[in-house]
Motif scaffolding. Sequence first.
Motif, PDB file in Angstrom:
ATOM      1  N   CYS A 179     -15.947  26.591 -15.844  1.00  0.00           N
ATOM      2  CA  CYS A 179     -16.686  25.353 -16.136  1.00  0.00           C
ATOM      3  C   CYS A 179     -17.360  25.493 -17.511  1.00  0.00           C
ATOM      4  O   CYS A 179     -17.973  26.514 -17.807  1.00  0.00           O
ATOM      5  CB  CYS A 179     -17.740  25.125 -15.056  1.00  0.00           C
ATOM      6  N   SER A 180     -17.237  24.460 -18.330  1.00  0.00           N
ATOM      7  CA  SER A 180     -17.823  24.522 -19.680  1.00  0.00           C
ATOM      8  C   SER A 180     -19.236  23.959 -19.725  1.00  0.00           C
ATOM      9  O   SER A 180     -19.865  23.971 -20.778  1.00  0.00           O
ATOM     10  CB  SER A 180     -16.935  23.752 -20.664  1.00  0.00           C
ATOM     11  N   CYS A 213     -18.598  15.607 -15.370  1.00  0.00           N
ATOM     12  CA  CYS A 213     -18.621  15.350 -13.922  1.00  0.00           C
ATOM     13  C   CYS A 213     -19.897  14.592 -13.539  1.00  0.00           C
ATOM     14  O   CYS A 213     -19.854  13.646 -12.738  1.00  0.00           O
ATOM     15  CB  CYS A 213     -18.514  16.659 -13.155  1.00  0.00           C
ATOM     16  N   CYS A 252     -19.968  20.858 -19.612  1.00  0.00           N
ATOM     17  CA  CYS A 252     -19.926  19.696 -20.517  1.00  0.00           C
ATOM     18  C   CYS A 252     -20.597  18.463 -19.913  1.00  0.00           C
ATOM     19  O   CYS A 252     -20.925  17.520 -20.629  1.00  0.00           O
ATOM     20  CB  CYS A 252     -18.487  19.361 -20.883  1.00  0.00           C
ATOM     21  N   LYS A 253     -20.718  18.433 -18.557  1.00  0.00           N
ATOM     22  CA  LYS A 253     -21.430  17.352 -17.850  1.00  0.00           C
ATOM     23  C   LYS A 253     -20.619  16.080 -17.640  1.00  0.00           C
ATOM     24  O   LYS A 253     -21.175  15.069 -17.210  1.00  0.00           O
ATOM     25  CB  LYS A 253     -22.734  16.950 -18.565  1.00  0.00           C
ATOM     26  N   CYS A 299     -12.954  15.641 -15.420  1.00  0.00           N
ATOM     27  CA  CYS A 299     -13.275  16.995 -15.917  1.00  0.00           C
ATOM     28  C   CYS A 299     -12.245  17.439 -16.955  1.00  0.00           C
ATOM     29  O   CYS A 299     -11.067  17.597 -16.638  1.00  0.00           O
ATOM     30  CB  CYS A 299     -13.292  17.973 -14.748  1.00  0.00           C
ATOM     31  N   VAL A 348     -11.810  20.327 -18.383  1.00  0.00           N
ATOM     32  CA  VAL A 348     -11.250  21.665 -18.151  1.00  0.00           C
ATOM     33  C   VAL A 348     -10.182  21.608 -17.051  1.00  0.00           C
ATOM     34  O   VAL A 348      -9.106  22.210 -17.176  1.00  0.00           O
ATOM     35  CB  VAL A 348     -12.367  22.673 -17.795  1.00  0.00           C
ATOM     36  N   PRO A 377     -14.569  20.162 -10.570  1.00  0.00           N
ATOM     37  CA  PRO A 377     -15.975  20.117 -10.167  1.00  0.00           C
ATOM     38  C   PRO A 377     -16.215  19.885  -8.677  1.00  0.00           C
ATOM     39  O   PRO A 377     -17.134  20.467  -8.103  1.00  0.00           O
ATOM     40  CB  PRO A 377     -16.544  18.957 -10.994  1.00  0.00           C
TER      41      PRO A 377
END
Length: 400
Positions: free
Chosen positions: A58-59, A64, A61-62, A22, A24, A34
């Motif tokens: 959480c951005s 995770c 961004c995927k 992750c 972030v 996450p």
Amino acid sequence: MDLPLRHNPDDCTACAICTVHCPVAGATLKFRGPRLTGPAYERFRLLGFGDDAALEYCSNCKNCDIACPSGVPVAAFTMLARAARSGKRKPPLGEYLTGYSGTLGELARFFPAFFLNFVLKNPLSRAVLDSMGLDRRAPLPSFAPLAQRRRLTKKRPGRHARQAVLFPGCFVRFYEPRVGLDLVRLLEKARYDVLVPKEFVCCGLPLVTAGLYGAALARARVNGRELARWADRGLPVITPCPSCALTLQQEYRDLFPEEEDLSRHGPVVSEACAFIRALIDDGELSLAGGRPPRELLAYHAPCHLRAMGGGRLAPDILSAVPGLRLKDTDAGCCGIAGSYGLKKGKYEIGMTIGADLFSALKGSGAGLALSECGTCRVQMTHGSGLPAAHPLSVLSACLP
Ligand code: SF4
Ligand code: SF4
């Protein structure tokens, strides 16, 4: 409004691989990562506890989702929990501005681009936007001239036996219609007539990320009806935006699981580079004899493209152009994640996340940066000073 049944947190084996990946969690201690924010705290949320402000970090961004070996839709846990939180307390004004960016882009057609760009980007306006939650240092894209926007959506005379449908996505429609026009050129070269229906609306991803679930679902239903219309006619729907492709193909399924119609037509959607790659492989589009750009190109794979299982298609396609020189930066997330890096309190996090990519771009010796994602391109230029383009634009310029 009612949210759908959540995903099962017990699918998570608590391996914490997602937290390692992750961006972030690696950039700020304000986010718990996450695993905790997603499936672990979901158990408490299901019992009615928890109003976790860390959810807001959480951005989406995927990374995770990409990393999880158990196939847990980790980011969907966070987005659905954020939507539930937004139902109890209104999101800040900045979330409405970014969430409704598609609607604002539609309204922008009533004004000349130079006027809008001046109004939005002067220091006084940036101070006002800053007070609304958009960091004054963050890079804002510029609206494209209206004539270019109209050229993209105009009806084209039928010349070929087959048709393809273009879903440009908000960024291309409002800021970079020339990317859509480059895709049209490539498809016409492969003997497709290209339709750009006016009925499609924003895919809804910015609204999901802003926690505005009901508005996102309304847009998903409109797009679902349109996808069904084109699927019934057997036409492919192609988008140059990886985030739109991810949303139409997969996110509707994970975010709106009770709306079966929405996920049924996801397979009709193709990310543009994947579609072009198939045309080249099938011998329906040839780049032989084209003129490559003289400068070295530096490529960045957007997170949402990698989340679809893609990621290195553009370098593969471009490396087939004789004489073209390209370096794959492979330096992780750029940090903007759609609109995340534009927001107050998130701008610094986004710039910290993107630092490796910015260094890789600056040290690459390239004269042009490439990425399929519009907001990645904006962030790459902001962080490195290099101009940035969609790989399709380079491909289109290479055509013989
Ligand atoms: S979506 Fe991105 S920021 Fe959010 S938890 Fe997953 S990896 Fe972290
Ligand atoms: S990677 Fe998947 S299984 Fe492992 S902790 Fe994260 S969500 Fe759970």
